[in-house]
Design a protein around this motif. Structure first.
Motif, PDB file in Angstrom:
ATOM      1  N   GLN B 198     -34.411-109.178-111.106  1.00 13.82           N
ATOM      2  CA  GLN B 198     -33.730-110.248-111.805  1.00 13.82           C
ATOM      3  C   GLN B 198     -34.434-110.498-113.126  1.00 13.82           C
ATOM      4  OE1 GLN B 198     -33.991-113.848-109.643  1.00 13.82           O
ATOM      5  NE2 GLN B 198     -32.111-114.692-110.484  1.00 13.82           N
ATOM      6  N   THR B 199     -33.698-110.883-114.161  1.00  7.48           N
ATOM      7  CA  THR B 199     -34.323-111.240-115.421  1.00  7.48           C
ATOM      8  C   THR B 199     -33.697-112.530-115.931  1.00  7.48           C
ATOM      9  OG1 THR B 199     -34.475-110.655-117.748  1.00  7.48           O
ATOM     10  CG2 THR B 199     -32.794-109.528-116.482  1.00  7.48           C
ATOM     11  N   SER B 200     -34.468-113.285-116.702  1.00  3.10           N
ATOM     12  CA  SER B 200     -33.935-114.551-117.215  1.00  3.10           C
ATOM     13  C   SER B 200     -32.965-114.275-118.364  1.00  3.10           C
ATOM     14  CB  SER B 200     -35.082-115.440-117.688  1.00  3.10           C
ATOM     15  OG  SER B 200     -35.934-114.702-118.532  1.00  3.10           O
ATOM     16  N   SER B 201     -33.084-113.068-118.942  1.00  8.59           N
ATOM     17  CA  SER B 201     -32.229-112.765-120.084  1.00  8.59           C
ATOM     18  C   SER B 201     -30.937-112.104-119.621  1.00  8.59           C
ATOM     19  CB  SER B 201     -32.985-111.837-121.033  1.00  8.59           C
ATOM     20  OG  SER B 201     -32.118-110.883-121.585  1.00  8.59           O
ATOM     21  N   SER B 202     -29.818-112.553-120.151  1.00  4.01           N
ATOM     22  CA  SER B 202     -28.543-111.963-119.738  1.00  4.01           C
ATOM     23  C   SER B 202     -28.067-110.954-120.776  1.00  4.01           C
ATOM     24  CB  SER B 202     -27.494-113.055-119.556  1.00  4.01           C
ATOM     25  OG  SER B 202     -27.339-113.746-120.777  1.00  4.01           O
ATOM     26  N   GLU B 203     -28.925-110.695-121.790  1.00  7.36           N
ATOM     27  CA  GLU B 203     -28.463-109.794-122.839  1.00  7.36           C
ATOM     28  C   GLU B 203     -28.383-108.350-122.333  1.00  7.36           C
ATOM     29  OE1 GLU B 203     -31.093-108.825-126.158  1.00  7.36           O
ATOM     30  OE2 GLU B 203     -32.775-109.525-124.964  1.00  7.36           O
ATOM     31  N   HIS B 204     -27.486-107.622-122.927  1.00  7.44           N
ATOM     32  CA  HIS B 204     -27.303-106.215-122.600  1.00  7.44           C
ATOM     33  C   HIS B 204     -28.374-105.396-123.314  1.00  7.44           C
ATOM     34  CE1 HIS B 204     -25.353-102.260-122.542  1.00  7.44           C
ATOM     35  NE2 HIS B 204     -25.576-102.235-123.834  1.00  7.44           N
ATOM     36  N   ARG B 205     -29.130-104.601-122.550  1.00  7.08           N
ATOM     37  CA  ARG B 205     -30.100-103.710-123.190  1.00  7.08           C
ATOM     38  C   ARG B 205     -29.676-102.282-122.917  1.00  7.08           C
ATOM     39  NH1 ARG B 205     -35.197-103.463-121.637  1.00  7.08           N
ATOM     40  NH2 ARG B 205     -34.848-104.384-119.604  1.00  7.08           N
ATOM     41  N   PRO B 206     -29.401-101.529-123.959  1.00  6.99           N
ATOM     42  CA  PRO B 206     -28.865-100.174-123.761  1.00  6.99           C
ATOM     43  C   PRO B 206     -29.884 -99.281-123.050  1.00  6.99           C
ATOM     44  CG  PRO B 206     -29.443-100.551-126.066  1.00  6.99           C
ATOM     45  CD  PRO B 206     -29.580-101.869-125.374  1.00  6.99           C
ATOM     46  N   PRO B 207     -29.405 -98.301-122.275  1.00  7.27           N
ATOM     47  CA  PRO B 207     -30.312 -97.428-121.526  1.00  7.27           C
ATOM     48  C   PRO B 207     -31.233 -96.637-122.449  1.00  7.27           C
ATOM     49  CG  PRO B 207     -28.031 -97.104-120.843  1.00  7.27           C
ATOM     50  CD  PRO B 207     -27.998 -97.960-122.061  1.00  7.27           C
ATOM     51  N   LYS B 208     -32.467 -96.467-121.970  1.00 11.05           N
ATOM     52  CA  LYS B 208     -33.461 -95.728-122.755  1.00 11.05           C
ATOM     53  C   LYS B 208     -34.282 -94.907-121.768  1.00 11.05           C
ATOM     54  CE  LYS B 208     -37.414 -96.654-125.664  1.00 11.05           C
ATOM     55  NZ  LYS B 208     -38.517 -97.571-125.750  1.00 11.05           N
ATOM     56  N   THR B 209     -34.511 -93.644-122.078  1.00  5.87           N
ATOM     57  CA  THR B 209     -35.276 -92.787-121.170  1.00  5.87           C
ATOM     58  C   THR B 209     -36.700 -92.606-121.675  1.00  5.87           C
ATOM     59  OG1 THR B 209     -33.306 -91.591-120.476  1.00  5.87           O
ATOM     60  CG2 THR B 209     -35.411 -90.518-120.091  1.00  5.87           C
ATOM     61  N   GLN B 210     -37.663 -92.763-120.762  1.00  7.42           N
ATOM     62  CA  GLN B 210     -39.053 -92.467-121.085  1.00  7.42           C
ATOM     63  C   GLN B 210     -39.591 -91.527-120.009  1.00  7.42           C
ATOM     64  OE1 GLN B 210     -40.106 -96.789-121.571  1.00  7.42           O
ATOM     65  NE2 GLN B 210     -41.689 -95.895-122.863  1.00  7.42           N
ATOM     66  N   THR B 211     -40.620 -90.797-120.356  1.00  5.23           N
ATOM     67  CA  THR B 211     -41.207 -89.880-119.393  1.00  5.23           C
ATOM     68  C   THR B 211     -42.636 -90.312-119.130  1.00  5.23           C
ATOM     69  OG1 THR B 211     -39.859 -88.119-120.259  1.00  5.23           O
ATOM     70  CG2 THR B 211     -41.721 -87.467-118.924  1.00  5.23           C
TER      71      THR B 211
END
Ligand SMILES: [Zn+2]
Lengths: 182, 255
Positions: B198-211
């Motif tokens: 759960q997060t307090s922020s409802s904003e949309h964060r686009p997917p990001k890939t990290q390795t």
């Protein structure tokens, strides 16, 4: 009969600390190079951690647990130093000899050797302290530089130079082993 | 930058610990210095082999039970709602402590990196025998209710078998000292862990890939939840997983 506070504390401790048991045990194995000493050290570490859990203020619990484990291991080093025979008696004593001085590998096994987990574990085990602990915390326990600094109580700059040194030593040992088995 | 400095900083570059400016400086030195370039390549190769090798130990079950036994015992209980909330509170203390903690100017602020590292550790733990699932089912109507009451917000559970990702179950895990839901999928023999918090922020964060440590992790935020999908499948396949998951979520909401 434990009081409610104790039970709640134990429950919080269980949730926060027990998931990292494998990580703590892994570091203990590399530091002490002996399975049963590692078990004893980890158990002692968790006992101390529970006792001081009230003073734990986060954010990440892993560095805190590792810091406690280091103290336990240092006490074990001291104990071994006072009883030299104890070290000689351990089955792991033969591993004091760097394994790249052995010569059993045939050319066919060379590629495998360089990737065999057991051989790599031994190379890491033979690294000198304090370089070994920094290396294990970074490469195997997956801590960030800041978390390592927190765990070993040293500045981040020290972490960086020890890590560079550890990796240079490991690569030298690795290369020497490969050349020897060629 | 001298070679001596580069020989130390190239490790921080390798570990993704440098801020953008210093990373560029080290890369610049390496580009113009064959010696340091060779050292960097050799160290990167060694790290690759180390990452591909299982160098971790598993604590014996007897040790785990000895430690369990030494704790003050109540009936074994699942994390209570209160302890989960306390976990969230602990998380928000992170930034305050980071401000007073160790600061090295060359290193970037890395709460995200630390959490990523915990997510990858949790993924690794789950791969050990007997750790993958608390509830085993390919039926989303079995897995989803299992989470109810164990977490404030049960993670969305969607069967993606038709899309090539088989639902195998769910698990309660711990990230950043808080309880978190993990939904487990398989792609061929590869495990995909989907962690949801759960997060307090409802904003949309686009997917990001990290390795990290040889695993791909794709994270995004949607509908007041943070998601981390972790697996050893390729980055493109993992992106496909996330796309299919999100498409199915949208279809569910609309349908
Ligand atoms: Zn140079």
């Amino acid at each position: 009969m434990p009081g409610t506070d104790d039970l709640q504390k134990a429950q919080r401790f269980r949730e926060a600390a027990l998931p990292h048991l494998d990580d703590v045990y892994t570091l203990a194995r590399y530091l002490l190079r002996d399975a049963s000493d590692a078990e004893d050290a980890v158990q002692e570490c968790y006992l101390r951690a529970l006792k001081h859990f009230d003073s734990y203020r986060g954010p990440a619990i892993k560095p805190w647990l590792f810091a406690i484990l280091r103290n336990v291991c240092n006490a074990e080093y001291a104990r071994r130093a006072h009883r030299p025979s104890a070290i000689e008696d351990t089955p792991g004593a033969a591993e004091q000899t760097p394994i790249w001085q052995e010569s059993e590998a045939s050319p066919e096994t060379e590629v495998l050797r360089s990737r065999d987990a057991g051989a790599i574990r031994k190379l890491i085990e033979t690294l000198a302290e304090p370089f070994k602990e920094t290396f294990v915390l970074r490469e195997i326990n997956n801590l960030s530089y800041r978390e390592i600094a927190e765990a070993i109580g040293a500045p981040v700059g020290t972490v960086m130079s020890r890590l560079a040194r550890a990796r240079a030593m490991l690569r030298a040992a690795w290369t020497a082993e490969e050349e020897h088995s060629r | 930058m001298t070679c001596d400095e580069a020989r130390i900083l190239l490790h921080a570059l390798l570990d993704n610990e440098l801020d953008a400016g210093h990373a560029r400086e080290v890369e610049g030195h390496i580009a113009g210095c064959p010696d340091c370039a060779a050292e960097f390549a050799a160290q990167r190769e060694m790290q690759r082999v180390l990452t591909d090798t299982n160098l971790r130990y598993t604590a014996p079950a007897s040790l785990r039970s000895r430690i369990e036994a030494s704790l003050p015992q109540a009936q074994r209980q699942q994390p209570s709602r209160r302890s989960v909330l306390r976990g969230f509170a602990m998380g928000s203390a992170v930034s305050a402590l980071a401000a007073t903690g160790i600061v090295a100017l060359v290193l970037r602020q890395d709460d995200q990196q630390r959490i990523l590292s915990e997510v990858v550790s949790a993924h690794l733990r789950s791969l050990q025998a007997g750790h993958l699932t608390d509830v085993v089912s390919t039926d989303q109507h079995t897995v989803k209710p299992w989470f109810n009451g164990k977490l404030d917000v049960a993670p969305p559970v969607i069967d993606l078998t038709a899309q090539g990702f088989t639902l195998v179950g769910g698990r309660l895990d711990y990230i950043d000292a808080r309880a978190i839901g993990a939904v487990v999928y398989k792609r061929r023999q590869h495990v995909v862990n989907l962690f949801v918090s759960q997060t307090s922020s409802s904003e949309h964060r686009p997917p990001k890939t990290q390795t990290m440590q040889g695993f791909n992790c794709r994270r995004w935020g949607e509908r007041g939840l943070n998601f981390w999908a972790v697996s050893d499948i390729g980055a493109d396949e993992l992106a496909e997983f996330v796309d299919k998951f999100e498409a199915a979520m949208k279809a569910n909401v609309e349908g």
